[in-house]
Motif scaffolding. Structure first.
Motif, PDB file in Angstrom:
ATOM      1  N   MET A  11     -20.722  -5.953 -29.908  1.00  0.00           N
ATOM      2  CA  MET A  11     -20.207  -7.274 -29.562  1.00  0.00           C
ATOM      3  C   MET A  11     -20.119  -7.508 -28.053  1.00  0.00           C
ATOM      4  O   MET A  11     -19.701  -8.572 -27.622  1.00  0.00           O
ATOM      5  N   HIS A  12     -20.475  -6.516 -27.263  1.00  0.00           N
ATOM      6  CA  HIS A  12     -20.523  -6.660 -25.811  1.00  0.00           C
ATOM      7  C   HIS A  12     -21.882  -6.135 -25.358  1.00  0.00           C
ATOM      8  O   HIS A  12     -22.190  -4.955 -25.540  1.00  0.00           O
ATOM      9  N   LEU A  13     -22.678  -6.996 -24.790  1.00  0.00           N
ATOM     10  CA  LEU A  13     -24.066  -6.671 -24.496  1.00  0.00           C
ATOM     11  C   LEU A  13     -24.231  -5.482 -23.559  1.00  0.00           C
ATOM     12  O   LEU A  13     -25.228  -4.769 -23.645  1.00  0.00           O
ATOM     13  N   HIS A  44     -33.215  -3.749 -18.575  1.00  0.00           N
ATOM     14  CA  HIS A  44     -34.272  -3.055 -19.319  1.00  0.00           C
ATOM     15  C   HIS A  44     -33.739  -2.370 -20.584  1.00  0.00           C
ATOM     16  O   HIS A  44     -34.327  -2.511 -21.667  1.00  0.00           O
ATOM     17  N   LEU A  45     -32.663  -1.606 -20.461  1.00  0.00           N
ATOM     18  CA  LEU A  45     -32.130  -0.893 -21.630  1.00  0.00           C
ATOM     19  C   LEU A  45     -31.535  -1.851 -22.664  1.00  0.00           C
ATOM     20  O   LEU A  45     -31.663  -1.629 -23.875  1.00  0.00           O
ATOM     21  N   GLN A  46     -30.895  -2.909 -22.203  1.00  0.00           N
ATOM     22  CA  GLN A  46     -30.366  -3.903 -23.145  1.00  0.00           C
ATOM     23  C   GLN A  46     -31.501  -4.570 -23.911  1.00  0.00           C
ATOM     24  O   GLN A  46     -31.406  -4.774 -25.125  1.00  0.00           O
ATOM     25  N   LYS A  47     -32.595  -4.884 -23.206  1.00  0.00           N
ATOM     26  CA  LYS A  47     -33.764  -5.466 -23.875  1.00  0.00           C
ATOM     27  C   LYS A  47     -34.326  -4.496 -24.912  1.00  0.00           C
ATOM     28  O   LYS A  47     -34.674  -4.898 -26.029  1.00  0.00           O
ATOM     29  N   ALA A  48     -34.420  -3.212 -24.547  1.00  0.00           N
ATOM     30  CA  ALA A  48     -34.955  -2.216 -25.476  1.00  0.00           C
ATOM     31  C   ALA A  48     -34.123  -2.173 -26.748  1.00  0.00           C
ATOM     32  O   ALA A  48     -34.670  -2.068 -27.854  1.00  0.00           O
ATOM     33  N   ALA A  49     -32.814  -2.274 -26.602  1.00  0.00           N
ATOM     34  CA  ALA A  49     -31.938  -2.226 -27.775  1.00  0.00           C
ATOM     35  C   ALA A  49     -32.052  -3.497 -28.606  1.00  0.00           C
ATOM     36  O   ALA A  49     -32.206  -3.437 -29.833  1.00  0.00           O
ATOM     37  N   ILE A  50     -31.990  -4.644 -27.956  1.00  0.00           N
ATOM     38  CA  ILE A  50     -31.992  -5.895 -28.716  1.00  0.00           C
ATOM     39  C   ILE A  50     -33.338  -6.136 -29.396  1.00  0.00           C
ATOM     40  O   ILE A  50     -33.397  -6.758 -30.454  1.00  0.00           O
ATOM     41  N   ARG A  51     -34.412  -5.599 -28.830  1.00  0.00           N
ATOM     42  CA  ARG A  51     -35.732  -5.709 -29.483  1.00  0.00           C
ATOM     43  C   ARG A  51     -35.755  -4.932 -30.793  1.00  0.00           C
ATOM     44  O   ARG A  51     -36.567  -5.210 -31.662  1.00  0.00           O
TER      45      ARG A  51
END
Length: 170
Positions: A11-13, A44-51
């Motif tokens: 719940m927290h990006l 970058h790491l947040q994008k990797a996770a959300i993808r």
């Protein structure tokens, strides 16, 4: 219980990268977009996770739109809206304010002035010219509360800042 039976809800990006090891082991990731943190580009790491997210959910249409603007790479990934729940409405036998009033409830943070506290205070004299007994009730606290209290005092009569109140009072 295997990793495939695990659902991780973030719940927290900024915590998305922490979920990656579980996702790599087969856990399903649910990302909840909420607040102004969802209105900024992901790293970058947040994008990797959300993808790799199983579901991406927003608490409002506004948040989903702002997320897409800040992160156009997300493309057409569905972002359903799930509004936060609210407790059962309590019945109040008598209103603490007589007459006509408007109520705004929200954190008064200097970084969140978009919420409209300033606009309401600034337009309240015009409201009072049309509805002489109109009262503006402001509920909430934050680092901008002192400034807003002073602004209200300098603006006109009929504005009350209550600070934080409990649920029955609200």
């Amino acid at each position: 219980l295997s990793a495939a039976d695990t659902v991780v809800v973030v719940m927290h990006l900024q915590l998305l990268p922490v979920a990656l090891p579980l996702v790599w082991r087969g856990a399903r990731l649910v990302t909840v977009l909420m607040g102004i943190e969802a209105w900024t580009p992901l790293n970058h790491l947040q994008k990797a996770a959300i993808r790799r997210a199983w579901k991406v959910i927003a608490i409002s249409t506004h948040t989903a739109v702002r997320f897409r603007i800040a992160n156009p790479w997300i493309g057409e990934v569905p972002i359903p809206v799930c509004h936060p729940g609210v407790p059962q409405v309590l019945r109040v036998t008598a209103a603490p304010f007589e007459g006509r009033f408007a109520l705004i409830v929200g954190r008064m943070d200097a970084r969140e002035r978009y919420k409209g506290h300033d606009a309401l205070i600034e337009l309240w004299p015009a409201v009072r010219r049309l509805v002489a007994d109109a009262h503006l009730i402001v509920v909430g606290e934050g680092d901008d509360a002192t400034r807003l209290r002073q602004k209200a005092a300098d603006t006109c009569e009929g504005i009350t800042l209550l600070g934080r109140v409990d649920e029955p009072t609200l």
